[in-house]
Enzyme design. Structure first.
Site, PDB file in Angstrom:
ATOM      1  N   TRP A 164       0.816  -1.221   0.000  1.00  0.00           N
ATOM      2  CA  TRP A 164       0.000   0.000   0.000  1.00  0.00           C
ATOM      3  C   TRP A 164       0.849   1.270   0.000  1.00  0.00           C
ATOM      4  O   TRP A 164       1.874   1.326   0.680  1.00  0.00           O
ATOM      5  CB  TRP A 164      -0.886  -0.009   1.250  1.00  0.00           C
ATOM      6  CG  TRP A 164      -1.506   1.286   1.599  1.00  0.00           C
ATOM      7  CD1 TRP A 164      -0.952   2.309   2.320  1.00  0.00           C
ATOM      8  CD2 TRP A 164      -2.822   1.724   1.242  1.00  0.00           C
ATOM      9  NE1 TRP A 164      -1.839   3.348   2.432  1.00  0.00           N
ATOM     10  CE2 TRP A 164      -3.000   3.016   1.792  1.00  0.00           C
ATOM     11  CE3 TRP A 164      -3.883   1.143   0.517  1.00  0.00           C
ATOM     12  CZ2 TRP A 164      -4.181   3.744   1.645  1.00  0.00           C
ATOM     13  CZ3 TRP A 164      -5.062   1.869   0.377  1.00  0.00           C
ATOM     14  CH2 TRP A 164      -5.200   3.149   0.934  1.00  0.00           C
ATOM     15  N   ASP A 204       0.141   9.058   1.198  1.00  0.00           N
ATOM     16  CA  ASP A 204       0.761  10.384   1.004  1.00  0.00           C
ATOM     17  C   ASP A 204       2.235  10.374   0.605  1.00  0.00           C
ATOM     18  O   ASP A 204       3.022   9.619   1.171  1.00  0.00           O
ATOM     19  CB  ASP A 204       0.706  11.186   2.307  1.00  0.00           C
ATOM     20  CG  ASP A 204      -0.620  11.098   3.020  1.00  0.00           C
ATOM     21  OD1 ASP A 204      -1.579  10.603   2.436  1.00  0.00           O
ATOM     22  OD2 ASP A 204      -0.667  11.520   4.183  1.00  0.00           O
ATOM     23  N   GLN A 250       3.944   7.227   2.585  1.00  0.00           N
ATOM     24  CA  GLN A 250       3.205   6.392   3.529  1.00  0.00           C
ATOM     25  C   GLN A 250       3.037   5.011   2.909  1.00  0.00           C
ATOM     26  O   GLN A 250       2.492   4.878   1.805  1.00  0.00           O
ATOM     27  CB  GLN A 250       1.838   7.027   3.823  1.00  0.00           C
ATOM     28  CG  GLN A 250       1.930   8.313   4.629  1.00  0.00           C
ATOM     29  CD  GLN A 250       2.256   8.038   6.080  1.00  0.00           C
ATOM     30  OE1 GLN A 250       1.401   7.658   6.855  1.00  0.00           O
ATOM     31  NE2 GLN A 250       3.519   8.242   6.467  1.00  0.00           N
ATOM     32  N   TRP A 296      -4.281  -0.039   3.914  1.00  0.00           N
ATOM     33  CA  TRP A 296      -3.651   0.824   4.917  1.00  0.00           C
ATOM     34  C   TRP A 296      -3.475   0.048   6.210  1.00  0.00           C
ATOM     35  O   TRP A 296      -4.305  -0.789   6.562  1.00  0.00           O
ATOM     36  CB  TRP A 296      -4.552   2.042   5.136  1.00  0.00           C
ATOM     37  CG  TRP A 296      -3.924   3.131   5.949  1.00  0.00           C
ATOM     38  CD1 TRP A 296      -3.085   4.100   5.505  1.00  0.00           C
ATOM     39  CD2 TRP A 296      -4.110   3.358   7.351  1.00  0.00           C
ATOM     40  NE1 TRP A 296      -2.734   4.923   6.542  1.00  0.00           N
ATOM     41  CE2 TRP A 296      -3.354   4.495   7.688  1.00  0.00           C
ATOM     42  CE3 TRP A 296      -4.834   2.724   8.368  1.00  0.00           C
ATOM     43  CZ2 TRP A 296      -3.297   5.018   8.985  1.00  0.00           C
ATOM     44  CZ3 TRP A 296      -4.779   3.236   9.657  1.00  0.00           C
ATOM     45  CH2 TRP A 296      -4.021   4.370   9.956  1.00  0.00           C
ATOM     46  N   ARG A 303      -0.831  16.452  13.403  1.00  0.00           N
ATOM     47  CA  ARG A 303       0.074  15.649  12.567  1.00  0.00           C
ATOM     48  C   ARG A 303       0.532  16.351  11.295  1.00  0.00           C
ATOM     49  O   ARG A 303       0.056  17.399  10.933  1.00  0.00           O
ATOM     50  CB  ARG A 303      -0.586  14.320  12.224  1.00  0.00           C
ATOM     51  CG  ARG A 303      -1.914  14.413  11.520  1.00  0.00           C
ATOM     52  CD  ARG A 303      -2.461  12.999  11.259  1.00  0.00           C
ATOM     53  NE  ARG A 303      -3.782  13.062  10.645  1.00  0.00           N
ATOM     54  CZ  ARG A 303      -4.914  13.047  11.325  1.00  0.00           C
ATOM     55  NH1 ARG A 303      -4.926  12.984  12.635  1.00  0.00           N
ATOM     56  NH2 ARG A 303      -6.075  13.111  10.681  1.00  0.00           N
ATOM     57  N   ASP A 304       1.457  15.685  10.615  1.00  0.00           N
ATOM     58  CA  ASP A 304       1.951  16.047   9.288  1.00  0.00           C
ATOM     59  C   ASP A 304       2.808  17.315   9.303  1.00  0.00           C
ATOM     60  O   ASP A 304       2.501  18.305   8.628  1.00  0.00           O
ATOM     61  CB  ASP A 304       0.784  16.190   8.285  1.00  0.00           C
ATOM     62  CG  ASP A 304      -0.177  15.005   8.334  1.00  0.00           C
ATOM     63  OD1 ASP A 304       0.260  13.922   8.777  1.00  0.00           O
ATOM     64  OD2 ASP A 304      -1.346  15.162   7.958  1.00  0.00           O
ATOM     65  N   GLU A 339      -5.282  18.176   7.062  1.00  0.00           N
ATOM     66  CA  GLU A 339      -4.139  17.275   6.970  1.00  0.00           C
ATOM     67  C   GLU A 339      -3.075  17.847   6.036  1.00  0.00           C
ATOM     68  O   GLU A 339      -3.361  18.612   5.122  1.00  0.00           O
ATOM     69  CB  GLU A 339      -4.608  15.901   6.457  1.00  0.00           C
ATOM     70  CG  GLU A 339      -5.623  15.255   7.397  1.00  0.00           C
ATOM     71  CD  GLU A 339      -5.961  13.823   7.004  1.00  0.00           C
ATOM     72  OE1 GLU A 339      -5.848  12.942   7.864  1.00  0.00           O
ATOM     73  OE2 GLU A 339      -6.334  13.586   5.845  1.00  0.00           O
TER      74      GLU A 339
END
Ligand code: DQQ
Length: 474
Positions: free
Chosen positions: A19, A22, A38, A46, A143-144, A198
């Protein structure tokens, strides 16, 4: 698990198996470009997020590298979520989100998210150094991180979900990559625009600053039938120690079906490029039956035009992939369909229509059309409604739906269309608009046709190239 070839891209980045979502950690360091992503290497769904890794010397030819980050430490036990990379005096450094499920798994569970750091001596193997930023009080979704250096200072934006379930972006500044201070909220939703922003990215473009992010939590209806709920941006002005002053509300970056979580980076010669994930969370993924899922868009160059509009164009490096060219002299079509003897498996098309003269009710191109015409992806001008339409209702396994944009002003319509084994990307009028969608028609005998219904249409220029692969020959 053995990967099946049919839909696997020839000139887009995809995981070797398993998988991908991002793009992460895009950076130029020590003479090569890095793309992390990712990745769940053990399954085509995922799961606990790893960071996959690919490198390139020219942004055209790519090589898979060993997995860069594996979750499992106390601070990233359940996932190394999205983040970025910086070149810190020659040390390739990754800043990412450590994710832990506290209770349950999924959107309603309690979580702990912190920003973490890892460094590498050789650009391939990474050592984790743990947590550098913990969330402010009352914030759980955090996050991110995207980090950059300006006037000798480090800055970081982080996506967050506030206590009222609205998206926002937090700004930090750092005296080193290990020492951070919260500056405040850089931007927040003033109306419903998802519950979490995000993958924020913040950078200068022309004389403006662009805040790019991916609003999470828009309903599937929203993105499927309207055009406003994918990744996008806000334009404004900013300088360190001043607020971000907004000049333009949220705009979608790409108007196709599948575009999410883009991240930008700067090339060796100073251009601002981005990669996006060429899927959405709600997208159909028929390749899961083939042992893989997810790929990235082409690298795209961002610019601000004289009218202050953001443009997105395929990186010029991609021209190196063009093989045999097939050119047509100018021609017109009247209530007619013209099938060309060229393939639409891995191709680039550059064509222009004379909009001024074309009076046909509908005219356009059939992409990846099968001999029996059961499968076809249409990109056409609807003259009455003055819309440009990407019709995916017969595009193969799982997918469907239309996406459309207003027909741009001007006498000519300039289209650059990239077709890979399971995708189509259309760049309209030098990147004024862009439509990106995954398609899954049979890979045997895919053709291309041009057509005009109820009237005449004028095609001024048409060139088609076979596209080479970005992967080393097996
Ligand atoms: N995907 C990552 C998150 C990010 C989301 C997890 C966006 O870090 O917020 O795989 O697609």
């Amino acid at each position: 698990k053995q990967r099946k070839a049919r839909f696997y891209p020839a000139f887009h980045l995809a995981p070797p198996t398993g998988w991908m979502n991002d793009p992460n950690g895009l950076a130029y360091c020590d003479g090569r470009y890095h793309v992390f992503y990712q990745h769940h290497p053990y399954d085509e769904h995922w799961g606990p997020m790893h960071w996959g890794h690919m490198t390139s010397h020219d942004l055209v030819h790519w090589q898979h590298q060993p997995i860069a980050l594996v979750p499992g430490d106390a601070f990233d036990r359940d996932g190394c979520f999205s983040g970025c990379a910086v070149n810190d005096n020659g040390v390739l450094t990754l800043i990412y989100t450590g994710h832990v499920w506290l209770q349950g798994v999924g959107n309603d569970g309690a979580i702990r998210q912190v920003q973490c750091i890892a460094t590498s001596e050789d650009g391939l193997h990474f050592t984790k150094h743990g947590v550098i930023v913990t969330p402010p009080d009352g914030i759980m979704h955090f996050r991110d991180p995207k980090v950059w250096k300006q006037n000798g200072r480090w800055f970081m934006v982080v996506g967050a979900r506030d206590a009222n379930d609205r998206g926002q972006v937090l700004l930090y500044s750092g005296t080193s990559l290990f020492q951070w201070r919260l500056e405040g909220v850089l931007a927040k939703a003033d109306r419903w625009l998802g519950y979490m922003w995000e993958c924020p990215d913040f950078f200068p473009l022309g004389d403006k600053y662009l805040l790019m992010f991916s609003p999470q939590g828009m309903t599937p209806e929203g993105y499927r039938y309207r055009n406003r709920f994918q990744s996008g941006y806000i334009l404004g002005r900013w300088q360190p120690d001043h607020p971000f002053t907004l000049e333009q509300h949220f705009q979608e970056l790409d108007s196709g079906h599948d575009f999410y979580a883009p991240q930008s980076f700067v090339t060796a010669d100073g251009r601002r490029l981005l990669f996006g994930w060429m899927d959405m969370w709600e997208s159909e993924r028929p390749t899961q039956a083939d042992g893989w899922a997810g790929c990235l868009t082409l690298p795209r160059e961002l610019s601000l035009d004289a009218q202050g509009r953001v443009r997105m164009m395929p990186a010029r490096e991609l021209q190196a992939l063009r093989r045999e060219a097939h050119t047509l002299p100018a021609f017109s079509l009247k209530n007619q369909r013209r099938r060309l003897g060229i393939s639409a498996l891995q191709a680039e098309i550059h064509m222009t229509w004379d909009i001024q003269k074309s009076q046909a009710e509908r005219f356009g191109i059939e992409i990846a059309v099968s001999d029996d015409r059961r499968y076809v992806t249409r990109f056409y001008v609807d003259t009455q409604s003055r819309r440009l339409v990407l019709d995916r209702s017969q595009s193969g396994l799982g997918v469907g739906g239309y996406r459309s944009v207003t027909l741009p002003d001007g006498d000519t319509l300039d289209l650059r269309i990239f077709i890979d084994r399971s995708s189509v990307e259309v760049f309209v009028n030098q990147g004024e608009t862009c439509l990106t969608s995954r398609i899954y028609p049979p890979t045997e005998g895919r053709g291309i046709a041009l057509y005009a219904e109820n009237g005449e249409a004028y095609c001024q220029t048409f060139t088609h190239w076979q596209m080479a692969s970005i992967y080393p020959e097996p």
